[in-house]
Write an enzyme that holds these catalytic residues in place. Structure first.
Site, short mmCIF file in Angstrom:
data_model
loop_
_atom_site.label_atom_id
_atom_site.label_comp_id
_atom_site.label_asym_id
_atom_site.label_seq_id
_atom_site.Cartn_x
_atom_site.Cartn_y
_atom_site.Cartn_z
N LYS A 1 -34.82 1.96 -3.37
CA LYS A 1 -34.46 1.60 -1.83
C LYS A 1 -36.14 1.12 -0.98
O LYS A 1 -36.87 2.27 -1.07
CB LYS A 1 -33.86 2.55 -1.03
CG LYS A 1 -34.30 2.80 0.47
CD LYS A 1 -33.72 1.64 1.50
CE LYS A 1 -34.18 1.79 2.76
NZ LYS A 1 -35.61 1.32 2.91
N GLU B 1 -51.54 12.65 10.86
CA GLU B 1 -51.94 11.38 10.14
C GLU B 1 -52.10 10.27 10.94
O GLU B 1 -51.10 10.12 11.77
CB GLU B 1 -50.62 11.23 9.04
CG GLU B 1 -51.21 10.28 7.85
CD GLU B 1 -49.87 10.45 6.93
OE1 GLU B 1 -48.68 10.18 7.17
OE2 GLU B 1 -50.20 10.28 5.80
N GLU C 1 -43.10 13.06 -2.06
CA GLU C 1 -44.54 12.82 -1.97
C GLU C 1 -44.60 12.33 -0.49
O GLU C 1 -44.24 11.25 -0.17
CB GLU C 1 -44.92 11.75 -2.87
CG GLU C 1 -44.36 11.99 -4.22
CD GLU C 1 -45.03 13.15 -5.05
OE1 GLU C 1 -46.29 13.42 -4.44
OE2 GLU C 1 -44.83 13.68 -6.10
N CYS D 1 -52.02 7.24 1.73
CA CYS D 1 -51.65 8.87 1.97
C CYS D 1 -52.70 9.68 1.68
O CYS D 1 -52.99 10.57 2.41
CB CYS D 1 -50.65 9.21 1.24
SG CYS D 1 -50.95 8.89 -0.56
P1 NDP Z 1 -41.01 6.65 6.27
O1 NDP Z 1 -40.86 8.17 6.23
O2 NDP Z 1 -40.96 6.05 7.44
O3 NDP Z 1 -40.31 5.78 5.25
C1 NDP Z 1 -40.36 5.96 3.85
C2 NDP Z 1 -39.24 5.36 3.42
O4 NDP Z 1 -37.85 6.18 3.81
C3 NDP Z 1 -38.73 4.02 3.64
O5 NDP Z 1 -38.15 3.25 2.87
C4 NDP Z 1 -37.71 4.19 4.74
O6 NDP Z 1 -37.04 3.07 5.16
C5 NDP Z 1 -36.73 5.39 4.29
N1 NDP Z 1 -36.08 6.16 5.40
C6 NDP Z 1 -36.39 6.18 6.52
N2 NDP Z 1 -35.52 7.13 7.16
C7 NDP Z 1 -34.82 7.53 5.96
C8 NDP Z 1 -33.52 8.51 6.19
N3 NDP Z 1 -33.02 9.08 7.12
N4 NDP Z 1 -32.94 8.80 4.87
C9 NDP Z 1 -33.65 8.09 3.59
N5 NDP Z 1 -34.53 7.09 3.62
C10 NDP Z 1 -35.01 6.85 4.91
O7 NDP Z 1 -42.58 6.27 5.73
P2 NDP Z 1 -43.74 4.77 5.80
O8 NDP Z 1 -42.77 3.78 5.21
O9 NDP Z 1 -43.92 4.58 7.12
O10 NDP Z 1 -44.66 5.34 4.88
C11 NDP Z 1 -45.90 6.12 5.25
C12 NDP Z 1 -45.85 7.27 5.19
O11 NDP Z 1 -45.92 7.54 3.67
C13 NDP Z 1 -47.08 8.17 5.37
O12 NDP Z 1 -46.76 9.16 5.93
C14 NDP Z 1 -47.93 8.11 4.00
O13 NDP Z 1 -48.69 9.13 3.99
C15 NDP Z 1 -46.71 8.49 3.10
N6 NDP Z 1 -46.86 8.22 1.83
C16 NDP Z 1 -47.45 9.19 0.95
C17 NDP Z 1 -47.69 9.10 -0.57
C18 NDP Z 1 -47.52 10.26 -1.51
O14 NDP Z 1 -47.52 9.92 -2.69
N7 NDP Z 1 -47.81 11.27 -0.93
C19 NDP Z 1 -47.93 7.76 -0.88
C20 NDP Z 1 -47.65 6.55 0.15
C21 NDP Z 1 -47.27 6.97 1.42
P3 NDP Z 1 -37.30 2.10 6.22
O15 NDP Z 1 -38.68 1.71 5.96
O16 NDP Z 1 -36.63 0.92 5.64
O17 NDP Z 1 -37.13 2.72 7.59
#
Ligand code: NDP
Length: 514
Positions: free
Chosen positions: A166, A368, A239, A273
């Protein structure tokens, strides 16, 4: 400019952040569709897991070659959805290829299983094998849509799993590319299913009966994922977000540290991140560091040209967050030395920003930010720097900058993070043998390395007989609980002194003859 993603009934329209052009119009999959993907993946998994480890490793290597051959095309798709500059988009493909090369080399031995010692059961044989979980739900963010998805999916496949991916609603096309290239190369229908949609689709995936969830995204969503997965006791790897600190010691190469800070704060427009989001600089080198950082940051070219150094933020919500953090910091006394404003025109561009006089009362130092902002804080000494670096709910990466590597290591040892770096930052993700993941609210579980591979494999323990006597001494013995034998065995193995052990051996022998 229109919102990059607009909702039309149960479909999502995805737009190019640089031009506003419509890129994709995809369904928001609901529970039934996601369940169907999981069922198809489960069927394909049986065939995939039936292939030997070396066969699977060779398939991943073919995948690597295919990605390398199509790298520019893939990078174009990444850029179209995220607004990244070419170099950064291409580096996602390079990281994915390196990881696949590593998996090809490491997976067959890491997943081969091992013999286990059998303690006092000398007539037994014990071993551990690593079984695939089955179907892994991989949920990924928009910021590294290709590298993160390919890394998680590739590792899950190496261990013999199928996947339902997803991707973020902002990066459908990149997610689609991950699934379609794997389909082309490996050819098993349904092995990597693509769940299109938004957070609701991600939530549906967790309820769809997958065997493990590998989630990369924000800490806030990570909490929801864990709560939802708890219902069915589905294991999770999380992560999550970061707020990386860098510590600049009094004996650092200040020019170099400043150049490193600017790169690690602005690379990817700060939307990594493990971007440097806080620099703690010891007083004696503070002024020099700030001057060098400002001079270096002036060189950073932000624009919509593919060859600029920094591209666009992904969407309006990111721009709003960066502005809000800066506003909050300035209202509490912080001073912007460079940048600080959005750049007019199409896209979500923001000036590379250096800001000082910051402290931990500000959102900029606690939450962040995920934007091209380098906050620099003056500290009395390294002791204060360590205290402040650890004063965070996050614990992803941190770096220490010093000419004295032994000292830097001692400081880094005290930082509560998943990865510590000395005189560099960010680059650890490009080393596929290094486990990557966080401490504290940056999550748990690992990707990459032996530890990352084993996240996708369930250890299964085996015990079998070498000799099969008619009766076993640990089975029921007539007329008693076997206390005497247990005591004799305990003393034989753990008793104090040779005479205790010899007596215990004699008693054990006698009890066995009865
Ligand atoms: P989000 O948490 O908003 O979304 C991540 C994924 O989760 C997306 O595919 C999103 O879908 C999906 N999602 C949202 N709500 C739900 C739910 N209730 N249940 C299941 N899935 C859900 O993160 P971002 O996409 O905004 O990414 C940025 C974040 O990711 C930052 O905090 C960054 O630090 C972190 N990150 C961490 C990394 C690591 O390895 N530690 C690496 C890269 C990023 P949709 O987008 O379609 O809403």
């Amino acid at each position: 400019m229109e919102s990059q993603v607009e909702r039309r009934r149960e479909r999502l329209v995805c737009r190019n952040p640089l031009t506003g052009a419509e890129l994709a119009d995809v369904p928001v999959m609901g529970r039934d569709e996601v369940r169907a993907l999981v069922a198809a993946a489960r069927e394909a998994q049986t065939a995939w897991a039936g292939r030997s480890l070396p066969e699977r490793a060779r398939a991943l290597d073919r995948l690597r070659r295919s990605l390398a051959a199509r790298a520019v095309e893939i990078a174009e798709v990444i850029r179209s959805e995220t607004g990244k500059v070419h170099g950064e988009a291409l580096s996602e493909v390079a990281v994915a290829c390196d990881n696949l090369a590593y998996l090809k080399r490491a997976a067959p031995s890491f997943l081969l299983g091992r013999r286990a010692s059998t303690a006092w059961l000398l007539h037994r044989r014990a071993r551990v094998t690593y079984e695939p979980y089955g179907v892994i739900g991989v949920i990924t963010p928009w910021n590294y849509p290709f590298a993160i998805s390919m890394s998680a999916v590739g590792t899950a496949l190496a261990a013999g799993n199928a996947v339902v991916l997803k991707p973020s609603e902002y990066t459908h096309l990149t997610g689609e590319l991950v699934a379609s290239i794997i389909k082309e190369v490996i050819g098993l229908e349904g092995l990597v299913g693509l769940a299109t949609g938004d957070g609701r689709t991600g939530a549906a995936l967790i309820e769809a009966g997958v065997d493990k969830i590998a989630f990369t995204g924000s800490t806030a969503t990570g909490r929801k994922i864990m709560a939802a997965a708890a219902e069915s006791l589905t294991p999770v790897v999380l992560e999550l977000g970061g707020k990386d600190a860098m510590i600049v010691c009094a004996d650092a190469d200040v020019e170099r540290a400043a150049r490193g800070a600017v790169w690690a704060a602005f690379y990817g427009c700060g939307q990594v991140c493990m971007s440097v989001e806080r620099a703690y600089v010891v007083e004696s080198v503070y002024d020099d560091f700030v001057a060098a950082a400002v001079a270096e940051a002036r060189r950073v070219r932000t624009s919509d040209e593919p060859e600029a150094m920094v591209g666009s933020l992904v969407a309006a919500f990111q721009l709003d967050k960066v502005k809000a953090h800066l506003q909050d910091a300035q209202s509490k006394g912080a001073r912007v030395l460079l940048g600080g404003r959005g750049i007019a025109g199409a896209g979500y561009f923001f000036e590379p920003t250096v800001i000082v006089d910051v402290d931990h009362s500000m959102d900029l130092m606690r939450e962040e930010t995920f934007g091209p902002v380098l906050p620099i804080m003056r500290v009395a000494d390294e002791e204060e720097a360590v205290r402040l670096a650890n004063d965070s709910t996050f614990g992803l990466d941190a770096s220490v900058w010093s000419r004295d590597r032994a000292k830097a290591r001692r400081i880094a040892d005290r930082l509560e993070v998943g990865t510590a770096l000395i005189n560099d930052h960010l680059i650890n993700y490009a080393i596929p043998d290094l486990p990557f993941g966080g401490a504290r609210c940056s999550g748990f579980g690992r990707v990459h390395g032996l530890e990352g591979l084993r996240e996708f494999a369930r250890p299964k323990s085996w015990v079998e007989d070498r000799l099969a006597p008619r009766r076993e001494m640990h089975w029921f013995e007539e007329g008693g609980s076997g206390e005497e034998r247990v005591r004799a065995l305990l003393n034989l193995r753990h008793g104090d002194g040779l005479s205790t052990r010899v007596r215990a051996a004699w008693r054990l022998l006698l009890s066995l003859r009865r």
